[in-house]
Design a protein around this motif. Structure first.
Motif, mmCIF file in Angstrom:
data_model
loop_
_atom_site.group_PDB
_atom_site.id
_atom_site.type_symbol
_atom_site.label_atom_id
_atom_site.label_comp_id
_atom_site.label_asym_id
_atom_site.label_seq_id
_atom_site.Cartn_x
_atom_site.Cartn_y
_atom_site.Cartn_z
ATOM 1 N N THR A 29 3.728 4.989 1.600
ATOM 2 C CA THR A 29 3.480 4.710 0.192
ATOM 3 C C THR A 29 2.243 5.436 -0.314
ATOM 4 O O THR A 29 2.250 6.060 -1.363
ATOM 5 C CB THR A 29 3.299 3.191 -0.020
ATOM 6 N N LEU A 123 10.401 -1.814 -11.185
ATOM 7 C CA LEU A 123 11.244 -1.364 -10.080
ATOM 8 C C LEU A 123 10.856 -2.106 -8.806
ATOM 9 O O LEU A 123 9.725 -1.973 -8.333
ATOM 10 C CB LEU A 123 11.089 0.142 -9.876
ATOM 11 N N GLU A 124 11.799 -2.876 -8.255
ATOM 12 C CA GLU A 124 11.514 -3.633 -7.041
ATOM 13 C C GLU A 124 12.264 -3.054 -5.849
ATOM 14 O O GLU A 124 13.493 -3.030 -5.810
ATOM 15 C CB GLU A 124 11.922 -5.105 -7.196
ATOM 16 N N VAL A 132 13.668 6.799 -7.869
ATOM 17 C CA VAL A 132 12.407 6.466 -8.537
ATOM 18 C C VAL A 132 12.076 7.533 -9.580
ATOM 19 O O VAL A 132 11.731 7.222 -10.729
ATOM 20 C CB VAL A 132 11.262 6.327 -7.518
ATOM 21 N N VAL A 149 5.870 -0.745 -10.252
ATOM 22 C CA VAL A 149 6.644 -0.615 -9.023
ATOM 23 C C VAL A 149 6.125 -1.629 -8.007
ATOM 24 O O VAL A 149 4.925 -1.914 -7.954
ATOM 25 C CB VAL A 149 6.590 0.817 -8.445
ATOM 26 N N SER A 150 7.038 -2.163 -7.219
ATOM 27 C CA SER A 150 6.665 -3.183 -6.234
ATOM 28 C C SER A 150 5.985 -2.552 -5.026
ATOM 29 O O SER A 150 5.996 -1.330 -4.841
ATOM 30 C CB SER A 150 7.902 -3.967 -5.791
ATOM 31 N N CYS A 153 8.335 -0.391 -3.025
ATOM 32 C CA CYS A 153 9.044 0.671 -3.748
ATOM 33 C C CYS A 153 8.561 2.047 -3.283
ATOM 34 O O CYS A 153 7.384 2.235 -2.952
ATOM 35 C CB CYS A 153 8.794 0.516 -5.244
ATOM 36 N N PRO A 156 6.097 6.921 -6.390
ATOM 37 C CA PRO A 156 6.373 7.798 -7.539
ATOM 38 C C PRO A 156 5.707 9.168 -7.433
ATOM 39 O O PRO A 156 6.153 10.115 -8.085
ATOM 40 C CB PRO A 156 5.807 7.008 -8.726
ATOM 41 N N SER A 161 10.041 12.567 -5.808
ATOM 42 C CA SER A 161 10.002 11.718 -7.000
ATOM 43 C C SER A 161 9.468 12.496 -8.195
ATOM 44 O O SER A 161 10.035 12.447 -9.292
ATOM 45 C CB SER A 161 9.112 10.494 -6.753
ATOM 46 N N TRP A 174 1.721 3.807 -15.344
ATOM 47 C CA TRP A 174 2.355 3.018 -14.304
ATOM 48 C C TRP A 174 1.317 2.538 -13.308
ATOM 49 O O TRP A 174 0.209 3.075 -13.230
ATOM 50 C CB TRP A 174 3.448 3.814 -13.579
ATOM 51 N N ARG A 176 1.174 0.069 -9.295
ATOM 52 C CA ARG A 176 1.890 -0.641 -8.236
ATOM 53 C C ARG A 176 1.429 -2.092 -8.190
ATOM 54 O O ARG A 176 0.229 -2.372 -8.271
ATOM 55 C CB ARG A 176 1.634 0.046 -6.885
#
Length: 266
Positions: A29, A123-124, A132, A149-150, A153, A156, A161, A174, A176
């Motif tokens: 991530t 988005l989960e 994404v 985003v979770s 997820c 991004p 992405s 955005w 997280r």
């Protein structure tokens, strides 16, 4: 910018770009050292315009002039390499001739990102970086004011992405959510109706929901396989479904996001 011709595969200045097809990277991530890779001149230009700063740029000779226009007076090392060397370093053919190692910016708190927004995409657990990116492109093109985003997820800012989004991950605010429950509480505290897009016998058809949409809506989308978690569904104020025909019960998550966003704006 500072041009340097690089011909040695083992040059340490290429370390940020090594093995970009490694499947392990797809599950990470937050890449090490807070970096992400921007691919293509267009994406790099949008990242720089959004205030992101490159550590270095890897570029083919044919793209040097374009990169000079993008970087302007930024003091960025530009590593000029052959197509062959670029492929050997990254593990794939860099067809469009430009990559940048970008410093990842700090993410803002959820409450700050959604403040003033009327339509938010949540988005989960999406695992596919292309989905994404496509969801971000839909968000940018169809009027979402922010994306959340979770924790699980896909990233991004992973290069796939970013590429699929056409750089719109730099356009739409955005962040997280480290904790889904806390993120849902932030949305509720700011007056959002959390609308979960899911298959459910009691779900409200999208056109009916859109016709009387609340002033502030958070559209909650689940993962490609399992859909929304029980926790996410429990946090939703409304369950919404897209009426389907032809024996098809659902759409790809990014396509569904696009349809729902369009309906909520129209």
């Amino acid at each position: 910018m500072h041009l340097t011709s690089v011909t040695d595969l083992d040059d340490p200045r290429l370390d940020d770009y090594r093995g970009l097809t490694d499947t392990a990277l797809r599950a990470v991530t937050e890449p090490a050292e807070g970096l992400y890779i921007a691919e293509t001149t267009t994406v790099i230009e949008r990242a720089v315009a959004a205030g992101h700063r490159p550590r270095s740029v890897l570029v083919a000779e044919r793209r040097v002039e374009e990169m000079a226009r993008v970087l302007g007076e930024l003091p960025v090392p530009v590593l000029v390499v052959s197509d062959e060397l670029a492929e050997r370093v990254t593990g794939y053919a860099v067809h469009r001739g430009a990559l940048a190692s970008m410093q990842r910016p700090a993410l803002a708190p959820v409450a700050d990102v959604i403040r003033g927004a009327r339509l938010v995409l949540v988005l989960e657990g999406l695992g596919d970086h292309a989905n994404v990116g496509a969801a971000f492109r839909a968000a940018a093109g169809l009027g979402a004011d922010a994306v959340l985003v979770s924790a699980r997820c896909a990233d991004p800012l992973y290069r796939r992405s970013v590429r699929v989004s056409m750089g719109t991950v730099f356009q739409v605010p955005w962040t997280r959510m480290a904790d889904l429950g806390a993120g849902m509480r932030d949305l509720t505290a700011q007056g959002f109706d959390v609308a979960a897009l899911a298959l459910d016998d009691g779900a409200v058809p999208l056109d009916v929901y859109a016709a009387e949409r609340p002033e502030r809506v958070a559209l909650l989308m689940g993962s490609e396989g399992d859909g929304l978690s029980r926790e996410a569904l429990a946090a939703a104020d409304t369950v919404v479904t897209i009426p389907m025909s032809g024996g098809v019960d659902s759409l790809n998550v990014a396509s569904a996001a696009a349809v729902a966003l369009w309906a909520l704006q129209n």
